[in-house]
Design a protein around this motif. Structure first.
Motif, PDB file in Angstrom:
ATOM      1  N   ASN A  45      -2.332 -13.346 -13.175  1.00  0.00           N
ATOM      2  CA  ASN A  45      -1.328 -13.112 -12.133  1.00  0.00           C
ATOM      3  C   ASN A  45      -0.429 -11.908 -12.422  1.00  0.00           C
ATOM      4  O   ASN A  45       0.612 -11.745 -11.787  1.00  0.00           O
ATOM      5  CB  ASN A  45      -0.467 -14.371 -11.949  1.00  0.00           C
ATOM      6  CG  ASN A  45      -1.283 -15.542 -11.458  1.00  0.00           C
ATOM      7  OD1 ASN A  45      -2.122 -15.388 -10.580  1.00  0.00           O
ATOM      8  ND2 ASN A  45      -1.052 -16.721 -12.027  1.00  0.00           N
ATOM      9  N   ILE A  46      -0.850 -11.096 -13.353  1.00  0.00           N
ATOM     10  CA  ILE A  46      -0.068  -9.906 -13.701  1.00  0.00           C
ATOM     11  C   ILE A  46      -0.608  -8.699 -12.940  1.00  0.00           C
ATOM     12  O   ILE A  46      -1.819  -8.456 -12.910  1.00  0.00           O
ATOM     13  CB  ILE A  46      -0.114  -9.636 -15.218  1.00  0.00           C
ATOM     14  CG1 ILE A  46       0.572 -10.779 -15.981  1.00  0.00           C
ATOM     15  CG2 ILE A  46       0.530  -8.311 -15.552  1.00  0.00           C
ATOM     16  CD1 ILE A  46       2.048 -10.938 -15.675  1.00  0.00           C
ATOM     17  N   ILE A  47       0.296  -7.947 -12.333  1.00  0.00           N
ATOM     18  CA  ILE A  47      -0.088  -6.718 -11.632  1.00  0.00           C
ATOM     19  C   ILE A  47      -0.291  -5.634 -12.676  1.00  0.00           C
ATOM     20  O   ILE A  47       0.638  -5.269 -13.388  1.00  0.00           O
ATOM     21  CB  ILE A  47       0.999  -6.291 -10.631  1.00  0.00           C
ATOM     22  CG1 ILE A  47       1.243  -7.398  -9.605  1.00  0.00           C
ATOM     23  CG2 ILE A  47       0.606  -4.996  -9.932  1.00  0.00           C
ATOM     24  CD1 ILE A  47       2.486  -7.183  -8.777  1.00  0.00           C
ATOM     25  N   LYS A  48      -1.524  -5.133 -12.763  1.00  0.00           N
ATOM     26  CA  LYS A  48      -1.840  -4.175 -13.824  1.00  0.00           C
ATOM     27  C   LYS A  48      -1.695  -2.729 -13.357  1.00  0.00           C
ATOM     28  O   LYS A  48      -1.774  -1.811 -14.154  1.00  0.00           O
ATOM     29  CB  LYS A  48      -3.239  -4.456 -14.349  1.00  0.00           C
ATOM     30  CG  LYS A  48      -3.358  -5.883 -14.917  1.00  0.00           C
ATOM     31  CD  LYS A  48      -4.773  -6.215 -15.284  1.00  0.00           C
ATOM     32  CE  LYS A  48      -4.852  -7.663 -15.753  1.00  0.00           C
ATOM     33  NZ  LYS A  48      -4.626  -8.633 -14.689  1.00  0.00           N
ATOM     34  N   ASN A  49      -1.537  -2.558 -12.071  1.00  0.00           N
ATOM     35  CA  ASN A  49      -1.300  -1.211 -11.532  1.00  0.00           C
ATOM     36  C   ASN A  49      -0.087  -1.266 -10.606  1.00  0.00           C
ATOM     37  O   ASN A  49      -0.232  -1.328  -9.385  1.00  0.00           O
ATOM     38  CB  ASN A  49      -2.522  -0.705 -10.766  1.00  0.00           C
ATOM     39  CG  ASN A  49      -3.672  -0.412 -11.704  1.00  0.00           C
ATOM     40  OD1 ASN A  49      -3.566   0.442 -12.555  1.00  0.00           O
ATOM     41  ND2 ASN A  49      -4.761  -1.143 -11.548  1.00  0.00           N
ATOM     42  N   PRO A  50       1.110  -1.308 -11.153  1.00  0.00           N
ATOM     43  CA  PRO A  50       2.312  -1.454 -10.327  1.00  0.00           C
ATOM     44  C   PRO A  50       2.420  -0.351  -9.275  1.00  0.00           C
ATOM     45  O   PRO A  50       2.008   0.786  -9.484  1.00  0.00           O
ATOM     46  CB  PRO A  50       3.449  -1.332 -11.358  1.00  0.00           C
ATOM     47  CG  PRO A  50       2.818  -1.696 -12.658  1.00  0.00           C
ATOM     48  CD  PRO A  50       1.424  -1.191 -12.583  1.00  0.00           C
ATOM     49  N   MET A  51       2.989  -0.719  -8.116  1.00  0.00           N
ATOM     50  CA  MET A  51       3.170   0.252  -7.037  1.00  0.00           C
ATOM     51  C   MET A  51       4.318   1.202  -7.356  1.00  0.00           C
ATOM     52  O   MET A  51       5.188   0.904  -8.159  1.00  0.00           O
ATOM     53  CB  MET A  51       3.499  -0.482  -5.732  1.00  0.00           C
ATOM     54  CG  MET A  51       2.400  -1.342  -5.176  1.00  0.00           C
ATOM     55  SD  MET A  51       2.923  -2.011  -3.593  1.00  0.00           S
ATOM     56  CE  MET A  51       4.393  -2.893  -4.063  1.00  0.00           C
ATOM     57  N   SER A  52       4.295   2.305  -6.650  1.00  0.00           N
ATOM     58  CA  SER A  52       5.422   3.229  -6.754  1.00  0.00           C
ATOM     59  C   SER A  52       6.610   2.633  -6.021  1.00  0.00           C
ATOM     60  O   SER A  52       6.461   1.747  -5.190  1.00  0.00           O
ATOM     61  CB  SER A  52       5.048   4.570  -6.124  1.00  0.00           C
ATOM     62  OG  SER A  52       4.855   4.419  -4.719  1.00  0.00           O
ATOM     63  N   SER A  53       7.804   3.138  -6.319  1.00  0.00           N
ATOM     64  CA  SER A  53       9.011   2.626  -5.659  1.00  0.00           C
ATOM     65  C   SER A  53       8.965   2.892  -4.161  1.00  0.00           C
ATOM     66  O   SER A  53       9.475   2.095  -3.358  1.00  0.00           O
ATOM     67  CB  SER A  53      10.250   3.273  -6.273  1.00  0.00           C
ATOM     68  OG  SER A  53      10.181   4.693  -6.166  1.00  0.00           O
ATOM     69  N   GLU A  54       8.303   3.993  -3.763  1.00  0.00           N
ATOM     70  CA  GLU A  54       8.206   4.309  -2.335  1.00  0.00           C
ATOM     71  C   GLU A  54       7.368   3.264  -1.603  1.00  0.00           C
ATOM     72  O   GLU A  54       7.724   2.813  -0.503  1.00  0.00           O
ATOM     73  CB  GLU A  54       7.589   5.695  -2.142  1.00  0.00           C
ATOM     74  CG  GLU A  54       8.463   6.861  -2.599  1.00  0.00           C
ATOM     75  CD  GLU A  54       8.412   7.078  -4.103  1.00  0.00           C
ATOM     76  OE1 GLU A  54       7.586   6.403  -4.774  1.00  0.00           O
ATOM     77  OE2 GLU A  54       9.195   7.902  -4.610  1.00  0.00           O
ATOM     78  N   ILE A  94      -2.958  -7.523  -4.843  1.00  0.00           N
ATOM     79  CA  ILE A  94      -1.939  -8.453  -5.326  1.00  0.00           C
ATOM     80  C   ILE A  94      -0.588  -7.779  -5.507  1.00  0.00           C
ATOM     81  O   ILE A  94       0.458  -8.409  -5.290  1.00  0.00           O
ATOM     82  CB  ILE A  94      -2.394  -9.117  -6.654  1.00  0.00           C
ATOM     83  CG1 ILE A  94      -1.412 -10.209  -7.100  1.00  0.00           C
ATOM     84  CG2 ILE A  94      -2.587  -8.073  -7.730  1.00  0.00           C
ATOM     85  CD1 ILE A  94      -1.330 -11.385  -6.180  1.00  0.00           C
ATOM     86  N   ALA A  95      -0.561  -6.503  -5.854  1.00  0.00           N
ATOM     87  CA  ALA A  95       0.722  -5.813  -6.042  1.00  0.00           C
ATOM     88  C   ALA A  95       1.503  -5.791  -4.747  1.00  0.00           C
ATOM     89  O   ALA A  95       2.724  -6.044  -4.729  1.00  0.00           O
ATOM     90  CB  ALA A  95       0.480  -4.380  -6.532  1.00  0.00           C
ATOM     91  N   GLN A  96       0.819  -5.510  -3.652  1.00  0.00           N
ATOM     92  CA  GLN A  96       1.480  -5.482  -2.343  1.00  0.00           C
ATOM     93  C   GLN A  96       1.923  -6.883  -1.916  1.00  0.00           C
ATOM     94  O   GLN A  96       3.004  -7.059  -1.343  1.00  0.00           O
ATOM     95  CB  GLN A  96       0.529  -4.887  -1.288  1.00  0.00           C
ATOM     96  CG  GLN A  96       0.315  -3.385  -1.409  1.00  0.00           C
ATOM     97  CD  GLN A  96      -0.603  -3.010  -2.566  1.00  0.00           C
ATOM     98  OE1 GLN A  96      -1.292  -3.837  -3.147  1.00  0.00           O
ATOM     99  NE2 GLN A  96      -0.625  -1.714  -2.897  1.00  0.00           N
ATOM    100  N   ARG A  97       1.112  -7.883  -2.233  1.00  0.00           N
ATOM    101  CA  ARG A  97       1.483  -9.259  -1.858  1.00  0.00           C
ATOM    102  C   ARG A  97       2.703  -9.730  -2.643  1.00  0.00           C
ATOM    103  O   ARG A  97       3.585 -10.412  -2.095  1.00  0.00           O
ATOM    104  CB  ARG A  97       0.292 -10.201  -2.095  1.00  0.00           C
ATOM    105  CG  ARG A  97      -0.888  -9.915  -1.180  1.00  0.00           C
ATOM    106  CD  ARG A  97      -1.884 -11.053  -1.179  1.00  0.00           C
ATOM    107  NE  ARG A  97      -2.675 -11.134  -2.381  1.00  0.00           N
ATOM    108  CZ  ARG A  97      -3.818 -10.475  -2.598  1.00  0.00           C
ATOM    109  NH1 ARG A  97      -4.278  -9.650  -1.656  1.00  0.00           N
ATOM    110  NH2 ARG A  97      -4.492 -10.625  -3.709  1.00  0.00           N
ATOM    111  N   VAL A  98       2.746  -9.387  -3.909  1.00  0.00           N
ATOM    112  CA  VAL A  98       3.912  -9.753  -4.727  1.00  0.00           C
ATOM    113  C   VAL A  98       5.172  -9.073  -4.202  1.00  0.00           C
ATOM    114  O   VAL A  98       6.233  -9.691  -4.098  1.00  0.00           O
ATOM    115  CB  VAL A  98       3.663  -9.399  -6.208  1.00  0.00           C
ATOM    116  CG1 VAL A  98       4.959  -9.516  -7.015  1.00  0.00           C
ATOM    117  CG2 VAL A  98       2.595 -10.301  -6.796  1.00  0.00           C
ATOM    118  N   ALA A  99       5.055  -7.801  -3.842  1.00  0.00           N
ATOM    119  CA  ALA A  99       6.211  -7.066  -3.314  1.00  0.00           C
ATOM    120  C   ALA A  99       6.701  -7.696  -2.022  1.00  0.00           C
ATOM    121  O   ALA A  99       7.911  -7.850  -1.804  1.00  0.00           O
ATOM    122  CB  ALA A  99       5.832  -5.604  -3.080  1.00  0.00           C
TER     123      ALA A  99
END
Length: 464
Positions: A45-54, A94-99
């Motif tokens: 459940n860890i995001i391994k490619n975090p999104m940019s702040s934008e 998953i990164a977008q879903r978590v955000a």
């Protein structure tokens, strides 16, 4: 016990690898993953490619816009367009879903559904909820469980919305034991049972069966002991008769038959349930399905899995072969020979029905199953799963019917099994067991000498 870390801990480790070790971002990420995995940490459940702040801000803005539209009760095309935009973001990963989850999208979506009594808006809301919570079921809370139960209980609910709510319910259950227990304890089984009738649209039935299977999963690594068996026991007790009735009503519809077979297999956790299926005419229905869909690899594969499950009851296992299952199993294996999963399932089923049952083994032998098993081994010489299942099948066929060994040996099975020993070290035990029962030159290796040494399992050839 599985070790877990927070997203923040992972991000800090990556940052330290950059700042202290002077690694590039890509190298720092790879190194952090290696470090945690070496420590036995689960990174599922860890995001391994975090999104940019934008990107993160963009998702937050979409959620905030939806919240404004909900509060203003603005029922125009804008809300549907915005819902589709959020769904598209969640579908990216998953990164977008978590955000989106951190921006309170879950609560905003529930509010929208309850505010707008319009099918298009509610449909888009549910589709977005499904996208948001795919592999992110932690968002579900007591309000969500109540939402599921109340909407599924509504007899005036549109079938399309019912289907989507059931689909969302399934996503909430995958890899989350606590969600399963909360939804189960809210008496969803009673609701599911009500959907399992011939008057219910096919797609709704299929999703209801899917929820039933999700409730008996045991896939949450965070929980040491779940209630999969207890859930299966209750669901089977309440729904088996209804499911068997569906199998007789939808004889010509492939997709719903696949779901029925999958569900029956998942529920066969007790010998008494296998007997219940037999008593309800399930064996005749299963045989009919296999004959009707002889050219469907999916149907055949799942039918074989159900046969294996039903073989857990000795009486049921014996009844199969008074109803002509020997020829059906042989013909089905032949017809699905080009599908490795179907062949593997078929060979495992042969092993199950012949275990400690020489009568079944003889019936299959008369149906030329020996030729089919050897043909499968030759066709899938590089498929370990096929070779392992074939070893089981051979062992159980000949262990109490030694006269069959000559046929297998005549077909060259010893050479095939010896090749398996060279190619697949981790199925050595299974292969040597088959060789031993065939009467080949293999003897059991001493597993434990009582001298405090490590326990080992296997066989050795006399000339090793």
């Amino acid at each position: 016990m599985v070790l877990e870390i927070s997203q923040e801990t992972f991000n800090n480790a990556v940052k330290e690898n950059v700042e202290i070790l002077g690694l590039s971002e890509e190298e720092a990420l790879e190194e952090a993953i290696k470090q945690f995995e070496a420590q036995g940490v689960d990174l599922t459940n860890i995001i391994k490619n975090p999104m940019s702040s934008e990107e993160n801000e963009g998702i937050t803005e979409i959620v905030q816009k939806l919240e404004r539209l909900q509060k203003s009760k603005s029922q125009d095309a804008t809300i549907n367009d915005t819902l589709e935009l959020l769904k598209a973001e969640c579908d990216k990963g998953i990164a977008q879903r978590v955000a989106a989850g951190k921006a309170d999208a879950y609560y905003v979506l529930l509010n929208i559904y309850e505010t707008f009594n319009e099918k298009t808006v509610q449909t888009n809301t549910l589709k977005t909820l499904i996208a948001l919570m795919t592999m992110q079921p932690d968002l579900l809370d007591a309000r969500g469980v109540e939402f599921i139960i109340n909407n599924l209980k509504d007899q005036n609910q549109d079938p399309q919305l019912q289907r989507l709510i059931l689909k969302w319910t399934k996503e909430c259950c995958v890899a989350h034991e606590m969600n399963r227990q909360k939804i189960f304890d809210a008496h969803i089984v009673d609701i599911i049972k009500g959907f399992l009738t011939e008057n219910t649209p096919n797609e709704v039935i299929r999703e209801a069966l899917s929820v039933s299977r999700a409730l008996v999963l045991d896939d949450d690594i965070r929980v040491e002991f779940g209630k999969a068996h207890e859930h299966a026991r209750v669901i089977a007790s309440e729904t088996l008769c209804a499911i068997m009735s569906l199998l007789s009503k939808f004889k010509s519809e492939e997709q719903i038959n696949i779901d029925i077979l999958l569900t029956l297999t998942a529920l066969m956790v007790r010998s008494e349930f296998c007997k219940k299926v037999d008593d309800a005419g399930g064996l005749e229905l299963l045989k009919s399905v296999m004959e009707t869909f002889a050219n469907s690899d999916k149907i055949i594969k799942n039918s074989f899995k159900l046969i294996k499950a039903l073989a857990g009851n000795d009486e049921c296992k014996a009844h199969m072969f008074t109803k002509g299952f020997a020829s059906v199993m042989a013909n089905s294996l032949l017809s699905s020979m080009k599908s490795a999963p179907a062949v593997t399932a078929g060979l495992a089923a042969v092993a199950a029905v012949t275990l400690r049952n020489p009568e079944n083994a003889n019936a299959l032998y008369q149906a030329n199953i020996a030729d089919i098993i050897v043909d499968a081994m030759k066709y899938y010489s590089k498929e370990k799963s096929v070779q392992k299942a074939a070893s089981w099948a051979i062992r159980n066929m000949v262990s109490r019917n030694k006269h069959q060994s000559a046929k297998f040996l005549e077909l060259g099975v010893e050479e095939l099994l010896m090749e398996d020993l060279k190619k697949f070290k981790d199925i050595e035990y299974d292969v040597k067991a088959a060789l031993r029962d065939l009467g080949c030159n293999v003897t059991l290796k001493e597993e434990w000498t009582g001298k405090g040494g490590a326990l080992t399992t296997g066989f050795r050839r006399d000339n090793d």
